[in-house]
Design an enzyme around this catalytic site. Structure first.
Site, mmCIF file in Angstrom:
data_model
loop_
_atom_site.group_PDB
_atom_site.id
_atom_site.type_symbol
_atom_site.label_atom_id
_atom_site.label_comp_id
_atom_site.label_asym_id
_atom_site.label_seq_id
_atom_site.Cartn_x
_atom_site.Cartn_y
_atom_site.Cartn_z
ATOM 1 N N GLY A 6 -7.712 -3.201 -6.809
ATOM 2 C CA GLY A 6 -7.094 -3.032 -8.118
ATOM 3 C C GLY A 6 -5.564 -3.224 -7.520
ATOM 4 O O GLY A 6 -4.640 -2.347 -7.443
ATOM 5 N N THR A 7 -4.900 -4.063 -7.705
ATOM 6 C CA THR A 7 -3.922 -4.247 -7.137
ATOM 7 C C THR A 7 -2.958 -5.220 -7.674
ATOM 8 O O THR A 7 -3.268 -5.923 -8.507
ATOM 9 C CB THR A 7 -4.231 -5.308 -5.767
ATOM 10 O OG1 THR A 7 -5.344 -4.561 -5.086
ATOM 11 C CG2 THR A 7 -3.191 -5.619 -4.890
#
Length: 536
Positions: free
Chosen positions: A354-355
């Site tokens: 989740g970047t």
């Protein structure tokens, strides 16, 4: 580098942005504008990267936070520098202690997979070494958005709601209460267009700014993290935070058709992209929309991934070297396995011996490729009371098999998914690039680089082009815009092709290329999210 700026079909949604004085490309317009504002105040590309990154912890909390990790590639005065700001496992944790709590594998959420956060240290270290403005000035835009609020953008709102609906079913313990108090204060996810604010987040950012992150690692914030972790059975302690320092590392590269493609060395997975490109450079790939091109790309990526998953971990613990994994001999051996049919990959034996992502550039020639993440969206689900700090869950990638290369050990860094990329040619910067999104990242890196170098697509076209993603065995997902006849031909070669009608997770990328003669900047941003470029 020259690009085709005509009306390419893959660039139909957006056009490449062109500017001269500075550029910021990221997944959220408010964060991009914050970085640009810092440039206009006299900051450089490094200051802009920090401002954008800090802002993203506020305006895109579904993907990153203060309690995550970060990596950076920084081009300054003709030299590329690498920063690894990923944190290790707590010193008091062990495989036996995790198993004693009833786990046969590392859990996804809660305090057990929490490792030492590296994000605040990355900001402070980058600012100290390369920044022009004080950190207190650079973090002002993020503090303002946290304190006064901002309206929720479309993709952000969608992802927030998906996470809330999932978390309300699985987060049952008291340790998760603060996540709901912080990110769902009205008993629901905020709606698109609704103004959301987090005063605790603002106070934490202000403390980090005023102390150059000392409060997070050795002060009041460290105390709060320690107290909460101890109260709920976690292993992270103030001593772990106090001992942490980010590491300056030498970036690694392969030469791909005359261009040097750079990544952060392990424990990051950037080496996967480099191994795949090292295999692919032995093929002559003239046409992008070709069954053979896609087949070879997929096969090379599969081989690179299984090798990395076997050998990549904390570099101090690796049984083989980066040089072995990137050697021409190893690439030749792996390339020889690629035939006409899809294979089920097995790890090879290297020769002995989740970047959120953002890119920035300024008018002086400085450029930054920066990535930070909590992992799997919001991370562990743990928010430290009164701080807005959402802690990451990077420890989930550790193995509880003591014989595994990436086995959990006290003070060890795990295999890490987030990777910034950088491209140079003849020792001159072409620019930063990245594609965020878990194990899609090295696959996105390879596809974007090949779109650029092999198929001469401009930055926006290189990003907009439909993507594929290998997951395991012979399983490959493709986007709805992927050519149907090529998908069918790949299936005939044995690939198990699935069209991701729900949108899938094909990464979110950003690119800034710089013309080495004129200094003009060319940017592309992600059409799969709320991507934006701010430039002047």
């Amino acid at each position: 580098m020259s690009f085709d700026y005509l009306n390419h079909p893959y660039a139909s949604q957006k056009v490449t942005t062109i500017a001269k004085n500075g550029m910021v490309a990221t997944s959220q317009p408010l964060a991009a504008q914050a970085g640009l504002d810092i440039l206009k105040k006299g900051g450089n590309a490094i200051d802009a990267a920090i401002a954008t990154a800090a802002c993203l912890t506020v305006v895109e909390p579904t993907s990153n936070g203060i309690g995550g990790d970060a990596f950076a590639l920084v081009w300054v005065k003709g030299e590329l520098h690498g920063l690894n700001s990923s944190g290790p496992a707590p010193k008091s944790i062990s495989i036996d202690k995790v198993k004693e709590q009833g786990h046969t594998s590392m859990p996804t959420h809660g305090l057990l997979p929490v490792t030492v956060p590296g994000v605040p240290a990355a900001w402070a270290e980058l600012s100290k070494r390369f920044g022009k403005l004080p950190l207190s000035e650079v973090l002002k835009p993020a503090i303002d958005y946290a304190e006064n609020g901002y309206p929720i953008s479309p993709i952000l709102g969608k992802n927030w709601k998906v996470s809330f609906n999932r978390f309300k079913e699985i987060f049952q313990g008291d340790e998760y209460k603060n996540w709901f108090d912080t990110f769902a204060p009205n008993g629901r996810a905020p709606e698109i267009g609704e103004v959301w604010r987090s005063p605790d987040h603002a106070s934490t950012l202000r403390s980090i700014a005023e102390t150059n992150a000392e409060s997070f690692y050795r002060g009041e914030l460290a105390d709060k993290i320690d107290q909460f972790s101890n109260a709920y059975g976690g292993f992270l302690r103030k001593e772990d935070l106090a001992d942490y320092q980010p590491e300056w590392v030498d970036p690694i590269k392969v030469n791909y058709r005359g261009y040097d493609v750079w990544e952060i060395p392990p424990n990051g997975q950037g080496i996967v992209a480099l191994m795949a490109l090292n295999i692919l450079k032995g093929f002559e790939l003239k046409e992008k929309e070709s069954v053979e091109t896609y087949h070879k790309q997929i096969e090379a990526m599969k081989l690179a991934f299984v090798d990395a998953k076997k050998y990549v971990t904390d570099p101090k613990k690796m049984s083989v070297s980066v040089e072995q994994l990137l050697s021409d001999q190893f690439a030749d051996d792996r390339r020889s396995l690629i035939g006409d049919e899809a294979l089920t990959p097995e790890p090879g034996t290297p020769p002995s011996g989740g970047t959120v992502y953002l890119a920035t550039a300024d008018g002086e020639g400085n450029m930054v490729s920066f990535i930070q993440s909590n992992y799997m969206g919001f991370g562990s689900g743990i928010v430290i009371p009164g701080t807005g700090i959402a802690l990451q869950n990077r420890g989930h990638d550790f193995s509880l098999d003591s014989d595994h290369e990436n086995a959990l050990e006290p003070g060890k860094k795990t295999y890490h998914t987030i990777i910034p990329g950088f491209l140079t040619k003849d020792n001159e910067a072409v620019g930063p690039f990245g594609v965020m999104g878990g194990y899609m990242q090295p696959q996105g890196h390879a596809q974007v680089i090949m779109n650029t170098i092999d198929f001469h697509l401009n930055p926006q076209a290189a990003l907009d082009s439909p993507r594929w993603q290998w997951s395991e065995g012979k399983k490959v997902s493709v986007e709805p815009g992927f050519s149907p006849h090529i998908a069918q031909a790949l299936a005939r070669k044995g690939h198990q092709i699935q069209i991701a009608l729900d949108g899938g997770s094909f990464g979110r990328g950003q690119i800034i290329w710089r013309d080495s003669v004129s200094g003009v900047l060319y940017g592309g941003t992600e059409s799969r999210t709320d991507g934006a470029i701010a430039a002047w």
